[in-house]
Motif scaffolding. Structure first.
Motif, PDB file in Angstrom:
ATOM      1  N   ASP A   1      46.280  37.528  21.771  1.00  0.00           N
ATOM      2  CA  ASP A   1      44.943  38.125  21.827  1.00  0.00           C
ATOM      3  C   ASP A   1      44.499  38.234  23.288  1.00  0.00           C
ATOM      4  OD1 ASP A   1      42.381  38.989  21.520  1.00  0.00           O
ATOM      5  OD2 ASP A   1      41.595  36.979  21.083  1.00  0.00           O
ATOM      6  N   LEU A   2      44.565  39.458  23.810  1.00  0.00           N
ATOM      7  CA  LEU A   2      44.142  39.669  25.200  1.00  0.00           C
ATOM      8  C   LEU A   2      42.921  40.581  25.267  1.00  0.00           C
ATOM      9  CD1 LEU A   2      47.543  40.063  27.097  1.00  0.00           C
ATOM     10  CD2 LEU A   2      45.957  38.150  27.232  1.00  0.00           C
ATOM     11  N   ALA A   3      42.156  40.638  24.183  1.00  0.00           N
ATOM     12  CA  ALA A   3      40.964  41.495  24.192  1.00  0.00           C
ATOM     13  C   ALA A   3      39.954  40.939  25.190  1.00  0.00           C
ATOM     14  CB  ALA A   3      40.356  41.542  22.800  1.00  0.00           C
ATOM     15  N   ILE A   4      39.338  41.856  25.948  1.00  0.00           N
ATOM     16  CA  ILE A   4      38.332  41.433  26.934  1.00  0.00           C
ATOM     17  C   ILE A   4      36.991  41.373  26.226  1.00  0.00           C
ATOM     18  CG2 ILE A   4      37.289  41.955  29.166  1.00  0.00           C
ATOM     19  CD1 ILE A   4      39.771  43.594  29.839  1.00  0.00           C
ATOM     20  N   ASN A   5      36.509  40.148  25.969  1.00  0.00           N
ATOM     21  CA  ASN A   5      35.279  39.996  25.196  1.00  0.00           C
ATOM     22  C   ASN A   5      34.138  39.418  26.016  1.00  0.00           C
ATOM     23  OD1 ASN A   5      36.568  40.778  22.747  1.00  0.00           O
ATOM     24  ND2 ASN A   5      37.515  38.750  22.688  1.00  0.00           N
ATOM     25  N   THR A   6      34.430  38.344  26.742  1.00  0.00           N
ATOM     26  CA  THR A   6      33.330  37.600  27.359  1.00  0.00           C
ATOM     27  C   THR A   6      33.079  38.079  28.790  1.00  0.00           C
ATOM     28  OG1 THR A   6      34.766  35.946  28.338  1.00  0.00           O
ATOM     29  CG2 THR A   6      34.071  35.580  26.057  1.00  0.00           C
ATOM     30  N   ALA A   7      31.930  37.644  29.313  1.00  0.00           N
ATOM     31  CA  ALA A   7      31.573  37.989  30.690  1.00  0.00           C
ATOM     32  C   ALA A   7      32.624  37.447  31.652  1.00  0.00           C
ATOM     33  CB  ALA A   7      30.210  37.405  31.042  1.00  0.00           C
ATOM     34  N   TYR A   8      33.117  36.260  31.372  1.00  0.00           N
ATOM     35  CA  TYR A   8      34.146  35.679  32.236  1.00  0.00           C
ATOM     36  C   TYR A   8      35.384  36.564  32.255  1.00  0.00           C
ATOM     37  CZ  TYR A   8      38.286  32.956  33.288  1.00  0.00           C
ATOM     38  OH  TYR A   8      39.482  32.562  33.785  1.00  0.00           O
ATOM     39  N   GLU A   9      35.788  37.037  31.082  1.00  0.00           N
ATOM     40  CA  GLU A   9      36.999  37.860  30.999  1.00  0.00           C
ATOM     41  C   GLU A   9      36.814  39.185  31.740  1.00  0.00           C
ATOM     42  OE1 GLU A   9      38.760  36.115  26.801  1.00  0.00           O
ATOM     43  OE2 GLU A   9      37.421  37.849  26.780  1.00  0.00           O
ATOM     44  N   TRP A  10      35.626  39.737  31.617  1.00  0.00           N
ATOM     45  CA  TRP A  10      35.362  40.980  32.356  1.00  0.00           C
ATOM     46  C   TRP A  10      35.421  40.753  33.870  1.00  0.00           C
ATOM     47  CZ3 TRP A  10      35.877  45.737  30.991  1.00  0.00           C
ATOM     48  CH2 TRP A  10      35.699  46.108  29.657  1.00  0.00           C
ATOM     49  N   ARG A  11      34.810  39.622  34.304  1.00  0.00           N
ATOM     50  CA  ARG A  11      34.845  39.322  35.737  1.00  0.00           C
ATOM     51  C   ARG A  11      36.281  39.146  36.227  1.00  0.00           C
ATOM     52  NH1 ARG A  11      33.233  34.488  36.628  1.00  0.00           N
ATOM     53  NH2 ARG A  11      32.078  33.940  34.753  1.00  0.00           N
ATOM     54  N   ALA A  12      37.080  38.443  35.403  1.00  0.00           N
ATOM     55  CA  ALA A  12      38.451  38.132  35.813  1.00  0.00           C
ATOM     56  C   ALA A  12      39.268  39.399  36.038  1.00  0.00           C
ATOM     57  CB  ALA A  12      39.123  37.248  34.764  1.00  0.00           C
ATOM     58  N   VAL A  13      38.975  40.459  35.300  1.00  0.00           N
ATOM     59  CA  VAL A  13      39.755  41.686  35.448  1.00  0.00           C
ATOM     60  C   VAL A  13      39.020  42.682  36.352  1.00  0.00           C
ATOM     61  CG1 VAL A  13      40.901  43.573  34.239  1.00  0.00           C
ATOM     62  CG2 VAL A  13      40.765  41.307  33.173  1.00  0.00           C
ATOM     63  N   ALA A  14      37.823  43.081  35.940  1.00  0.00           N
ATOM     64  CA  ALA A  14      37.119  44.139  36.681  1.00  0.00           C
ATOM     65  C   ALA A  14      36.645  43.655  38.050  1.00  0.00           C
ATOM     66  CB  ALA A  14      35.941  44.652  35.872  1.00  0.00           C
ATOM     67  N   GLY A  15      36.504  42.332  38.203  1.00  0.00           N
ATOM     68  CA  GLY A  15      36.028  41.807  39.478  1.00  0.00           C
ATOM     69  C   GLY A  15      37.006  42.016  40.620  1.00  0.00           C
ATOM     70  N   VAL A  16      38.283  42.209  40.277  1.00  0.00           N
ATOM     71  CA  VAL A  16      39.314  42.337  41.313  1.00  0.00           C
ATOM     72  C   VAL A  16      39.000  43.514  42.252  1.00  0.00           C
ATOM     73  CG1 VAL A  16      41.755  42.862  41.710  1.00  0.00           C
ATOM     74  CG2 VAL A  16      41.103  41.217  39.945  1.00  0.00           C
ATOM     75  N   GLY A  17      38.588  44.627  41.668  1.00  0.00           N
ATOM     76  CA  GLY A  17      38.274  45.803  42.478  1.00  0.00           C
ATOM     77  C   GLY A  17      37.151  45.529  43.463  1.00  0.00           C
ATOM     78  N   LEU A  18      36.124  44.781  42.993  1.00  0.00           N
ATOM     79  CA  LEU A  18      34.986  44.474  43.871  1.00  0.00           C
ATOM     80  C   LEU A  18      35.442  43.619  45.053  1.00  0.00           C
ATOM     81  CD1 LEU A  18      32.279  43.676  41.159  1.00  0.00           C
ATOM     82  CD2 LEU A  18      32.562  45.777  42.481  1.00  0.00           C
ATOM     83  N   VAL A  19      36.256  42.613  44.757  1.00  0.00           N
ATOM     84  CA  VAL A  19      36.732  41.726  45.832  1.00  0.00           C
ATOM     85  C   VAL A  19      37.619  42.503  46.806  1.00  0.00           C
ATOM     86  CG1 VAL A  19      38.162  39.707  46.324  1.00  0.00           C
ATOM     87  CG2 VAL A  19      36.526  39.647  44.438  1.00  0.00           C
TER      88      VAL A  19
END
Lengths: 255, 312
Positions: free
Chosen positions: A127-145
């Motif tokens: 199960d790799l569905a992106i559900n929580t705020a943490y999971e979103w940060r972990a993936v989508a945050g990479v671009g911001l950094v």
């Protein structure tokens, strides 16, 4: 807008940004695949955080790309041609930083979602569905950094003007100084909590959901004290200050 | 028009440009002459706002370069032909310059054809010969159709054909009413290219005016005279106020032209075997004026006094 177009033409009419983009994507997505391929359900389960294991490698390549974008201009004196065409040096350099940061952010998002996507393809049962705020940060945050780190790299490039020097400073700082500061007795950990790349890392690895993340999987979590979003704001603030110093120096210095 | 007033530039304790004032007029080619290291390039960089003067001021049509809106439309400059990214094509190099000045893309092909680089426009600039790089630099300078043009040593390293091309080109640009300011350390080149001169040495102004005047002032013309009664002639010449120097079996006369010497000889009934005006060379004129200001001077080698003389 004109200046953004100028910097876009300059960036994409040489080869190094294309190569750096390719290397960054291959490294990060490759590590994502590696993590997925070597995961085992009970010993090392695959998590969303684990798919982003390679993001720091991509980050290094993106910073090299950003530093080269400005230092090659100094090396080949096209910076002088730029200042002849655009005598307002701060606006010319802001345009460059913007274009480089946008490219870095796009590379970061492709790398992050690519790593996550390849893990999903390889382990469809996990199960790799992106559900929580943490999971979103972990993936989508990479671009911001990546985007903000590119601004840091451009600033260092403007200040030092030499490719080798700028890249060395960025890599030694990011890969050696920040981790090794922790080894200083008594104060090392307290200093480390406030170092910029560790602070930035908080967005991606900070405040994990207990249900979705075992601390041992994926990139080690940041020990920065700020919350994930204030940490990103602090990192952005650091980048802005450093870039501001670079602008003042470039404006005063003989080109 | 370019106007410099009291322009001064210090690098640490070195004075590169020292209280330099000059004007460069429209519709003429003005040569900027000085020995290597005289401060020509520094001055040009200050005109273009790349370097800030330590004191003094330089304006283009009354404005500082850094205050110009889209400066490539007003000023075109070729300071160094190698100011291009070697892996970027000639066309791409001009493309970003054109974008910065909001010029149409058609202008890129115009200037490429103008300098004869149309056929190699998509080749990387790093592979260009010096001559081709100079042409690309000139294309970049002309992109915005500017009123003022600056060229720093444009013929350096060029073959005769390239030199001729640049020389003609500058005249054409000046004839179109533009201000053309071109630096060189070669006076003979300037004599053929420029109408006006600004001469500097060690950062200081030595001369400003026309080329003809410069040569006339700087070259001391003498007359070589030969006569069977040289001594007698010499006495009369001295009496008439001329300067003479012995030149073997002839006399070198200064301060009197050949007509006056001939008339003097005729009235004194002195036979002349030779009466030939000697015009000093441009190089002599240049060295005469800048002789004290050359930064890196070579010592005259003292021949025959070295210890490593021939032993055979």
């Amino acid at each position: 807008m004109t200046l953004l177009a100028v910097e876009r033409i300059k960036l994409f009419t040489t080869r190094s940004p294309w190569w750096c983009t390719l290397i960054a994507l291959v490294l990060t997505i490759g590590f994502g695949a590696l993590m997925a391929g070597t995961s085992e359900e009970n010993i090392a389960p695959l998590t969303i955080a684990a798919t982003q294991f390679g993001y720091t490698f991509g980050l290094v390549v993106v910073m090299v790309m950003a530093a080269l974008a400005i230092t090659t201009e100094y090396r080949f004196s096209t910076i002088r041609a730029t200042f002849l065409a655009v005598p307002n040096r701060p606006t010319a350099l802001i345009a460059k930083a913007t274009v480089v940061a946008v490219l870095a952010a796009i590379v970061g998002e492709i790398a992050a979602f690519g790593s996550w996507g390849i893990a999903r393809l390889m382990k469809p049962n996990v199960d790799l569905a992106i559900n929580t705020a943490y999971e979103w940060r972990a993936v989508a945050g990479v671009g911001l950094v990546y985007g903000i780190s590119a601004v840091v790299a451009v600033a260092v490039g403007v200040l030092l003007r030499h490719s080798a020097g700028a890249i060395a400073v960025l890599l030694i700082w990011n890969q050696l100084v920040e981790p090794l500061v922790q080894l200083i007795p008594k104060v090392g950990d307290d200093i480390h909590k406030w170092l910029p790349f560790n602070v930035a890392n908080k967005l991606i690895t900070g405040n994990p959901d207990p249900s979705t993340r075992d601390v041992l999987q994926g990139p080690p979590p940041s020990d920065a004290v700020l919350g994930p979003w204030p940490a990103l704001a602090a990192f952005a603030g650091f980048a802005v200050v450093l870039f501001g110093i670079a602008l003042v120096v470039a404006n005063r210095r003989d080109a | 028009m370019i106007e410099a007033t009291g322009l001064t530039k210090h690098y640490g304790r070195t004075v590169a440009v020292d209280n330099l004032s000059f004007t460069v007029g429209e519709g003429r080619v003005t040569g900027f002459l000085g020995p290597n290291g005289a401060g020509k390039s520094t001055t040009m960089r200050m005109i273009l706002g790349l370097d800030s003067p330590t004191s003094g001021d330089v304006r283009i049509d009354g404005q500082h370069y850094r205050d110009l809106h889209q400066p490539l439309r007003t000023v075109g400059a070729l300071l160094d032909a190698k100011w291009v990214h070697p892996n970027r094509s000639a066309r791409a190099h001009l493309r970003w310059l054109a974008a910065a000045t909001k010029l149409p893309r058609s202008r890129i092909d115009q200037v490429l054809d103008l300098v004869g680089l149309g056929a190699v426009a998509n080749k990387n600039a790093g592979g260009f010969s010096l001559g081709m790089s100079q042409r690309l630099g000139i294309a970049a300078a002309l992109l915005g159709d500017p009123r003022v043009l600056l060229f720093d040593e444009p013929v350096n390293g060029l073959d005769p054909e390239g030199i001729l091309w640049i020389r003609k080109f500058m005249h054409q640009l000046a004839d179109e009413g533009r201000t053309v300011f071109v630096s060189s350390h070669l006076l003979s080149e300037m004599a053929q290219t420029a109408q006006d001169l600004v001469v500097i040495g060690r950062g200081k102004l030595i001369y400003q005016g026309t080329v003809d005047e410069f040569i006339a002032n700087a070259t001391e013309s003498t007359v070589l005279v030969r006569s069977p009664t040289l001594e007698k002639l010499g006495e009369h010449l001295l009496a008439a106020g001329a300067g003479i120097s012995d030149d073997g079996d002839a006399l070198r006369v200064s301060g009197m032209d050949s007509a006056a010497i001939g008339e003097l000889a005729a009235t004194r009934q002195i036979v002349l075997h030779e009466l030939s005006p000697q015009v000093g060379s441009l190089e002599q004129a240049f060295i005469h004026l800048t002789g004290d200001t050359v930064e890196y001077r070579t010592e005259e080698p003292a021949l025959g006094t070295t210890e490593e003389g021939p032993t055979a």
